[in-house]
Design a protein around this motif. Structure first.
Motif, mmCIF file in Angstrom:
data_model
loop_
_atom_site.group_PDB
_atom_site.id
_atom_site.type_symbol
_atom_site.label_atom_id
_atom_site.label_comp_id
_atom_site.label_asym_id
_atom_site.label_seq_id
_atom_site.Cartn_x
_atom_site.Cartn_y
_atom_site.Cartn_z
ATOM 1 N N GLN B 72 -55.297 -0.339 28.031
ATOM 2 C CA GLN B 72 -54.747 0.676 27.125
ATOM 3 C C GLN B 72 -53.494 0.145 26.433
ATOM 4 O OE1 GLN B 72 -56.661 3.219 26.811
ATOM 5 N NE2 GLN B 72 -57.849 2.992 28.658
ATOM 6 N N ALA B 89 -59.605 4.100 22.366
ATOM 7 C CA ALA B 89 -58.474 5.010 22.532
ATOM 8 C C ALA B 89 -57.328 4.657 21.600
ATOM 9 C CB ALA B 89 -58.004 4.994 23.983
ATOM 10 N N SER B 90 -57.291 3.433 21.095
ATOM 11 C CA SER B 90 -56.143 3.083 20.252
ATOM 12 C C SER B 90 -56.449 3.181 18.760
ATOM 13 C CB SER B 90 -55.609 1.699 20.612
ATOM 14 O OG SER B 90 -56.581 0.890 21.156
ATOM 15 N N PRO B 271 -59.160 8.818 27.926
ATOM 16 C CA PRO B 271 -58.137 8.339 27.000
ATOM 17 C C PRO B 271 -58.424 8.625 25.521
ATOM 18 C CG PRO B 271 -58.552 6.688 28.655
ATOM 19 C CD PRO B 271 -59.526 7.791 28.896
ATOM 20 N N SER B 272 -59.650 8.419 25.048
ATOM 21 C CA SER B 272 -59.890 8.591 23.603
ATOM 22 C C SER B 272 -59.650 10.022 23.163
ATOM 23 C CB SER B 272 -61.314 8.212 23.224
ATOM 24 O OG SER B 272 -61.699 7.065 23.869
ATOM 25 N N ALA B 275 -55.965 10.842 23.108
ATOM 26 C CA ALA B 275 -55.203 10.246 22.020
ATOM 27 C C ALA B 275 -55.423 11.038 20.732
ATOM 28 C CB ALA B 275 -55.607 8.792 21.832
ATOM 29 N N ASN B 307 -52.939 8.369 25.989
ATOM 30 C CA ASN B 307 -54.048 7.590 26.536
ATOM 31 C C ASN B 307 -53.678 6.942 27.857
ATOM 32 O OD1 ASN B 307 -52.997 4.953 25.967
ATOM 33 N ND2 ASN B 307 -53.897 4.967 23.933
#
Lengths: 150, 502
Positions: B72, B89-90, B271-272, B275, B307
């Motif tokens: 992450q 996620a980013s 996480p996704s 975010a 995330n």
């Protein structure tokens, strides 16, 4: 906007679901169904396959109505070389050992890319084979013959 | 305070030289794969699972966890510097992070991402320590009906809240459940969907499916078009964010942490989703929403915190209930099982050093990641200079050896090639593989628990609604479905994801 069926996003997605669901349902006809109280081995597969087919029909019809095309181009060439490379690796591994399998993999898989250059591929093969040996055979101790079979 | 004695035990375990070393390896590998596009934590953990055979359980789990949360961090670095999300996620971090770096503020963006992640990681770690034990106690009361309803809720959440078309996502859950049936039926001993292949009577290994659907399909998609020539010219001047940066990021980080913790604990999301959601929250709360997308520091701080918090708190349901909330968590549980530890609420009491050591190591790992990421950022960016035509054959090699090593059989490699084909078609047809793989993991567990629950209740299906905890899970699942079907809310979700660029 008219979209050809063979490039219609949801039509194809629905078709894929129908095909998989239908195939699974057909196969599951051989397994006893049972009842809700005592479910047989065929209960779950048939219910799940049936639901998947229903979704397939829904998505397929939605595709015919909305007609959204598939994004980007199809990469059948990379798909082919990746798969052939993997199969060659598996087969060579069982018949000729670790290093020949890696050579087979690096001979085929890089062809999936756009650029291919013999010198680079040779360097990559030698370097990565040495790395794989260091990590998997020497480091973890996987018991594979480097050349030939046991 | 029991929490303190537990945490002390945890730090005693995590601070041994061996465990520190594996924590570092995990964080290092995690950052690397987070930076590299096309290979994520799921596939890496799947590939490294054989390595953990030879390790004791605690360092094995510490290393695998490090890979997960480390990725992450790594994903944010490339999002900010080159607009290339290493992880799904980013994707959100790209929006404002890349704009900041174009404005010459790459340093503060990286620093805020790291600080936000660290704060979120620390709070997340504390939350596991606080909520883990009471939740495990509740979980000890769970029967078959509760487990079934909980897993159903996870699948509903995964298909409704995740990225992509909800109808197709639900269909993918069913496809995953169907694939989970392959193998020998526990109750009757009958081989189902085995196609007459002896290897298939044991079912298909999770690694085979994950690598085929994710890693190989992704490589294939990347190879559709010629390799883009990456130009990276932004120099990083000064890492330190100004006082004003810190001030305007403080609350977004905390809000992001809360959002992340919520979705982390909720099985099926991760996480996704966190975010994306936290980005939307910040935009809603901002005095001037038009700054978002043009380099607002809040747009980096909140999703990065979210995330990371989600990655951390995802361990709560995994460790206390023994139910994986995502495919990556399923691999963690797989690693535990390989070590001969049955996952479930009893792990905390029977293996306290493992549980608390893992938690303490996460905090230490977060600290290591700040050190690894900020001063060494130049090194990570160099990784991106490796041409893809060298990278993808090497990734395929790891996939091939990894799959072969599970059963020492070429059959797994052949099956993996088959799943690559399926995965590529699904990807092109915009059917998300994530709900599929969760269905695949939970399918056999759900069938077992459903049958058991119905056997106990003598075929009465109302048992799922009349037992209070099970009923609550069912109500939540139904509520989630209804809410997502409402057109207004569905539009909002679509809007959130399109603005998120995904």
């Amino acid at each position: 906007m008219k979209v050809e069926l063979r490039n219609n996003l949801d039509f194809l997605a629905g078709l894929l679901m129908l095909a998989i669901g239908g195939g699974a349902f057909y196969m599951a006809l051989d397994y006893p169904f049972g009842s809700s109280l005592r479910m047989g081995p065929g209960y779950f597969p048939r219910v799940l396959a049936g639901i998947l087919m229903l979704f397939g029909v829904f998505v397929l019809i939605r595709g015919l109505i909305t007609g959204v095309p598939v994004k980007g181009r199809w990469g059948f060439k990379p798909l082919l070389f990746l798969c052939v490379g993997l199969i060659a690796f598996g087969w060579t591994m069982e018949h000729f050992g670790f290093f020949p399998a890696l050579v087979a993999l690096f001979a085929i898989v890089p062809l999936a890319g756009y650029e291919w250059n013999l010198k680079e591929v040779l360097i990559l093969t030698v370097f990565m084979s040495a790395f794989a040996w260091a990590v998997f055979i020497y480091g973890i101790g996987l018991p594979y013959p480097l050349l030939g079979t046991h | 305070m029991e929490l303190f004695s537990n945490l002390i035990l945890g730090f005693e375990t995590a601070l041994t030289l061996q465990n520190l070393m594996y924590c570092f390896i995990g964080c290092f590998v995690g950052t690397a794969i987070g930076v590299l596009p096309g290979i994520g934590p799921l596939v890496t953990i799947a590939m490294l699972l054989p390595i953990t055979f030879n390790l004791p359980p605690t360092p094995a789990m510490i290393m695998l966890a490090g890979i997960y949360y480390g990725s992450q961090y790594g994903g944010s670095t490339t999002s900010i510097l080159v607009n290339l999300p290493g992880e799904t996620a980013s994707v959100v971090t790209c929006l404002d992070g890349y704009q900041m770096s174009k404005n010459g503020r790459a340093g503060p963006a990286l620093a805020i991402a790291a600080i936000g992640s660290f704060v979120a990681g620390s709070i997340g770690t504390l939350m596991i320590g606080l909520f883990g034990p009471p939740l495990a106690e509740v979980a000890l009361e769970f029967g078959a009906a509760e487990y079934f309803s909980l897993m159903l809720m996870a699948l509903v959440a995964a298909s409704c809240l995740a990225h992509g078309d909800m109808v197709k996502s639900i269909a993918m859950v069913f496809l995953g459940l169907l694939m989970g049936i392959i193998g020998t039926d526990v109750n009757s001993g009958m081989a189902r969907f085995s196609f007459g292949i002896a290897e298939l009577t044991d079912g298909i290994g999770f690694t085979v499916v994950a690598v085929g659907l994710f890693a190989l399909a992704e490589i294939c998609k990347n190879l559709e078009n010629p390799e883009p020539q990456e130009v990276f010219t932004n120099k990083i001047h000064g890492l330190m964010p100004t006082m004003a940066d810190l001030k305007s990021s403080a609350f977004p980080v905390l809000r992001g942490t809360m959002v992340g913790a919520f979705f982390g604990i909720l099985p099926g999301t991760g996480p996704s989703v966190s975010a994306f959601t936290s980005y939307m929250v910040e935009k809603k709360l901002a005095k001037d929403p038009s700054r978002f997308g043009k380099g607002a520091i809040e747009g980096v701080a909140a999703p990065e915190a979210a995330n990371n918090a989600a990655a951390q708190t995802a361990f709560i349901p995994t460790l206390t209930l023994g139910i994986p909330g995502s495919a990556t968590m399923a691999l963690m549980l797989g690693a535990l099982t390989i070590q001969g530890i049955a996952p479930g609420p009893q792990v905390m009491t029977s293996k306290p050093d493992l549980f608390w050591g893992l938690i303490a190591s996460m905090w230490i790992g977060n600290l290591m990641l700040v050190v690894l990421n900020l001063p060494l950022v130049g090194l990570w960016v160099k990784l991106l200079k490796i041409p893809y035509r060298w990278l993808f054959p090497s990734i395929v090699m790891f996939c091939a050896i990894g799959n072969f090593s599970i059963n020492n059989s070429a059959m797994d490699v052949y099956l993996c090639a088959m799943f690559a084909v399926l995965g590529y078609f699904l990807m092109k047809l915009q059917c998300e593989p994530a709900p599929l793989i969760l269905g695949y993991v939970l399918g056999p567990l759900m069938e077992e628990n459903l049958r058991r629950a119905l056997l106990i209740s003598r075929g009465d299906p109302t048992v799922f609604f009349t037992r209070p905890i099970s009923g609550a899970f069912m109500a939540l699942s139904i509520l989630l479905l209804i809410v997502m079907v409402l057109p207004a809310i569905r539009k909002k979700k679509e809007q959130a994801y399109t603005e998120g660029g995904g």
